[in-house]
Design a protein around this motif. Structure first.
Motif, PDB file in Angstrom:
ATOM      1  N   GLU A   1      -7.476  -9.369  11.185  1.00 22.53           N
ATOM      2  CA  GLU A   1      -6.038  -9.173  11.369  1.00 22.53           C
ATOM      3  C   GLU A   1      -5.752  -7.850  12.071  1.00 22.53           C
ATOM      4  O   GLU A   1      -6.315  -6.817  11.711  1.00 22.53           O
ATOM      5  CB  GLU A   1      -5.328  -9.188  10.003  1.00 22.53           C
ATOM      6  CG  GLU A   1      -5.387 -10.525   9.267  1.00 22.53           C
ATOM      7  CD  GLU A   1      -4.443 -11.562   9.859  1.00 22.53           C
ATOM      8  OE1 GLU A   1      -3.702 -11.230  10.803  1.00 22.53           O
ATOM      9  OE2 GLU A   1      -4.463 -12.703   9.377  1.00 22.53           O
ATOM     10  N   ASP A   2      -4.871  -7.891  13.055  1.00 23.91           N
ATOM     11  CA  ASP A   2      -4.456  -6.666  13.735  1.00 23.91           C
ATOM     12  C   ASP A   2      -3.557  -5.817  12.836  1.00 23.91           C
ATOM     13  O   ASP A   2      -3.587  -4.591  12.890  1.00 23.91           O
ATOM     14  CB  ASP A   2      -3.713  -6.998  15.033  1.00 23.91           C
ATOM     15  CG  ASP A   2      -4.616  -7.692  16.047  1.00 23.91           C
ATOM     16  OD1 ASP A   2      -5.832  -7.422  16.006  1.00 23.91           O
ATOM     17  OD2 ASP A   2      -4.114  -8.495  16.856  1.00 23.91           O
ATOM     18  N   ASN A   3      -2.749  -6.508  12.026  1.00 21.97           N
ATOM     19  CA  ASN A   3      -1.815  -5.828  11.132  1.00 21.97           C
ATOM     20  C   ASN A   3      -2.419  -5.760   9.721  1.00 21.97           C
ATOM     21  O   ASN A   3      -2.660  -6.801   9.098  1.00 21.97           O
ATOM     22  CB  ASN A   3      -0.495  -6.599  11.092  1.00 21.97           C
ATOM     23  CG  ASN A   3       0.570  -5.851  10.320  1.00 21.97           C
ATOM     24  OD1 ASN A   3       0.294  -4.889   9.609  1.00 21.97           O
ATOM     25  ND2 ASN A   3       1.809  -6.301  10.452  1.00 21.97           N
ATOM     26  N   PRO A   4      -2.677  -4.534   9.188  1.00 21.50           N
ATOM     27  CA  PRO A   4      -3.258  -4.412   7.843  1.00 21.50           C
ATOM     28  C   PRO A   4      -2.423  -5.091   6.760  1.00 21.50           C
ATOM     29  O   PRO A   4      -2.969  -5.589   5.772  1.00 21.50           O
ATOM     30  CB  PRO A   4      -3.314  -2.897   7.621  1.00 21.50           C
ATOM     31  CG  PRO A   4      -3.337  -2.305   8.984  1.00 21.50           C
ATOM     32  CD  PRO A   4      -2.512  -3.216   9.826  1.00 21.50           C
ATOM     33  N   SER A   5      -1.089  -5.151   6.951  1.00 21.54           N
ATOM     34  CA  SER A   5      -0.216  -5.778   5.941  1.00 21.54           C
ATOM     35  C   SER A   5      -0.504  -7.275   5.814  1.00 21.54           C
ATOM     36  O   SER A   5      -0.476  -7.834   4.713  1.00 21.54           O
ATOM     37  CB  SER A   5       1.254  -5.577   6.313  1.00 21.54           C
ATOM     38  OG  SER A   5       1.591  -4.221   6.274  1.00 21.54           O
ATOM     39  N   LYS A   6      -0.783  -7.923   6.951  1.00 18.40           N
ATOM     40  CA  LYS A   6      -1.131  -9.351   6.912  1.00 18.40           C
ATOM     41  C   LYS A   6      -2.459  -9.560   6.190  1.00 18.40           C
ATOM     42  O   LYS A   6      -2.626 -10.535   5.450  1.00 18.40           O
ATOM     43  CB  LYS A   6      -1.219  -9.901   8.333  1.00 18.40           C
ATOM     44  CG  LYS A   6       0.117 -10.012   9.049  1.00 18.40           C
ATOM     45  CD  LYS A   6      -0.049 -10.625  10.428  1.00 18.40           C
ATOM     46  CE  LYS A   6       1.286 -10.741  11.155  1.00 18.40           C
ATOM     47  NZ  LYS A   6       1.125 -11.322  12.514  1.00 18.40           N
TER      48      LYS A   6
ATOM     49  N   THR B   1       1.166   0.084  -0.590  1.00 17.27           N
ATOM     50  CA  THR B   1       0.894  -1.340  -0.784  1.00 17.27           C
ATOM     51  C   THR B   1      -0.576  -1.568  -1.148  1.00 17.27           C
ATOM     52  O   THR B   1      -0.886  -2.327  -2.069  1.00 17.27           O
ATOM     53  CB  THR B   1       1.229  -2.134   0.495  1.00 17.27           C
ATOM     54  OG1 THR B   1       2.575  -1.891   0.862  1.00 17.27           O
ATOM     55  CG2 THR B   1       1.027  -3.624   0.269  1.00 17.27           C
TER      56      THR B   1
ATOM     57  N   SER C   1      -6.204   0.386   4.827  1.00 17.73           N
ATOM     58  CA  SER C   1      -4.791   0.353   4.426  1.00 17.73           C
ATOM     59  C   SER C   1      -4.507   1.346   3.290  1.00 17.73           C
ATOM     60  O   SER C   1      -4.115   0.959   2.181  1.00 17.73           O
ATOM     61  CB  SER C   1      -4.418  -1.069   3.986  1.00 17.73           C
ATOM     62  OG  SER C   1      -3.057  -1.166   3.660  1.00 17.73           O
TER      63      SER C   1
ATOM     64  N   MET D   1       5.418  -4.579  -0.279  1.00 18.05           N
ATOM     65  CA  MET D   1       5.282  -4.965   1.131  1.00 18.05           C
ATOM     66  C   MET D   1       6.641  -5.241   1.774  1.00 18.05           C
ATOM     67  O   MET D   1       6.731  -5.493   2.963  1.00 18.05           O
ATOM     68  CB  MET D   1       4.406  -6.220   1.249  1.00 18.05           C
ATOM     69  CG  MET D   1       2.972  -6.004   0.807  1.00 18.05           C
ATOM     70  SD  MET D   1       2.002  -7.511   0.927  1.00 18.05           S
ATOM     71  CE  MET D   1       1.869  -7.662   2.702  1.00 18.05           C
TER      72      MET D   1
ATOM     73  N   PHE E   1      -9.585  -7.645   7.015  1.00 21.38           N
ATOM     74  CA  PHE E   1      -9.057  -6.453   7.696  1.00 21.38           C
ATOM     75  C   PHE E   1      -9.504  -6.387   9.156  1.00 21.38           C
ATOM     76  O   PHE E   1      -8.775  -5.880  10.012  1.00 21.38           O
ATOM     77  CB  PHE E   1      -9.486  -5.181   6.960  1.00 21.38           C
ATOM     78  CG  PHE E   1      -8.622  -4.849   5.779  1.00 21.38           C
ATOM     79  CD1 PHE E   1      -7.285  -4.529   5.941  1.00 21.38           C
ATOM     80  CD2 PHE E   1      -9.144  -4.867   4.495  1.00 21.38           C
ATOM     81  CE1 PHE E   1      -6.475  -4.235   4.848  1.00 21.38           C
ATOM     82  CE2 PHE E   1      -8.354  -4.566   3.396  1.00 21.38           C
ATOM     83  CZ  PHE E   1      -7.021  -4.253   3.579  1.00 21.38           C
TER      84      PHE E   1
ATOM     85  N   ASN F   1      -2.241   3.043   1.899  1.00 21.37           N
ATOM     86  CA  ASN F   1      -0.810   3.264   1.689  1.00 21.37           C
ATOM     87  C   ASN F   1      -0.406   2.751   0.309  1.00 21.37           C
ATOM     88  O   ASN F   1      -1.255   2.293  -0.461  1.00 21.37           O
ATOM     89  CB  ASN F   1       0.010   2.588   2.792  1.00 21.37           C
ATOM     90  CG  ASN F   1      -0.375   1.124   2.979  1.00 21.37           C
ATOM     91  OD1 ASN F   1      -0.655   0.419   2.008  1.00 21.37           O
ATOM     92  ND2 ASN F   1      -0.403   0.667   4.219  1.00 21.37           N
TER      93      ASN F   1
END
Length: 256
Positions: free
Chosen positions: A37-42, A119, A115, A206, A34, A117
């Protein structure tokens, strides 16, 4: 007495160095991904690939070894006026709660922070259910045979089949019968592997099912709605209940 056995098993497992190391490993990996990565989904996608291998492996191997190491304690309980099914279910309850707590602390806390959410919650739910499933499969392997080496070997083969071998077999079937309509078959094959089912549910949440190609469209159509997600989750729970039910039935009749 039932709750006392669960508490004893739970307390014994939570103090185990392997379980503590497992929790810390999951926490360190989750936190690192976490933060990198800048994007939590990645980060969730990267974490998914690790969880689908590590969680089933540790759950099934540790639970099998623990069962054999607790055999004298189980024999002592069997000598008491206690139903055998309650003894085995109490052992399972202690292990299942311990691994669920470990996963929640190791992966759940970073997810809730980075994250929070749908997902992230689906990943958390899938990881906990996979823990329950592979503890259940471990008990079935351990109850079937008294030989510790054979039981551990069976548990490892179960993990190897679901985590690595199954995907190759499915690809072979899809390739061999590519000229036939395989939509329903694809869904049925996914339901026969709890690891794949967990992966599909998370990827659908996702919204990256396109990465799975043609099969992704089929999964999106059948499992992409609320009813499909609930149905798939129910099938995953069956993967925990059915092996445990068989293990309880075998244990009740087994000559210790």
């Amino acid at each position: 007495m039932h709750s006392k056995i669960i508490k004893y098993v739970l307390y014994d497992i939570l103090r185990n160095k392997i379980v503590i190391a497992y929790t810390l490993f999951l926490f360190a990996v989750s936190l690192s991904l976490f933060q990198l990565e800048d994007n939590p989904s990645k980060a969730v996608l990267s974490l998914l690939n690790i969880i689908l291998i590590v969680v089933p492996l540790v759950s099934v191997v540790f639970s099998t070894i623990h069962f054999y190491n607790s055999y004298e304690f189980i024999e002592l309980l069997v000598a008491q006026p206690l139903p055998r099914n309650k003894i085995l279910l109490s052992e399972y309850g202690g292990l299942a709660i311990a691994f669920s707590l470990s996963f929640y602390v190791g992966v759940g806390l970073p997810i809730l922070f980075f994250s929070p959410n749908s997902t992230g919650f689906m990943l958390l739910l899938a990881g906990i259910i996979l823990s329950l499933i592979f503890v259940s499969l471990a008990f079935l392997a351990a109850v079937i045979t008294r030989d510790k080496a054979k039981g551990i070997g069976m548990a490892l083969m179960v993990w190897f089949y679901f985590a690595l071998l199954y995907d190759g077999l499915v690809l072979f079937i899809l390739f061999a019968f590519r000229d036939y309509p395989l939509e329903k078959t694809t869904i049925a094959l996914a339901c026969l592997n709890p690891i794949d089912l967990g992966r599909i549910l998370i990827l659908l949440k996702m919204d990256v099912s396109a990465l799975m190609g043609y099969t992704g469209a089929v999964y999106q159509q059948v499992l992409g709605n609320q009813a499909g997600i609930l149905g798939a989750t129910g099938i995953m729970l069956l993967w925990a209940v059915v092996p445990l039910g068989i293990a309880v039935s075998v244990f009740a009749k087994k000559d210790l």
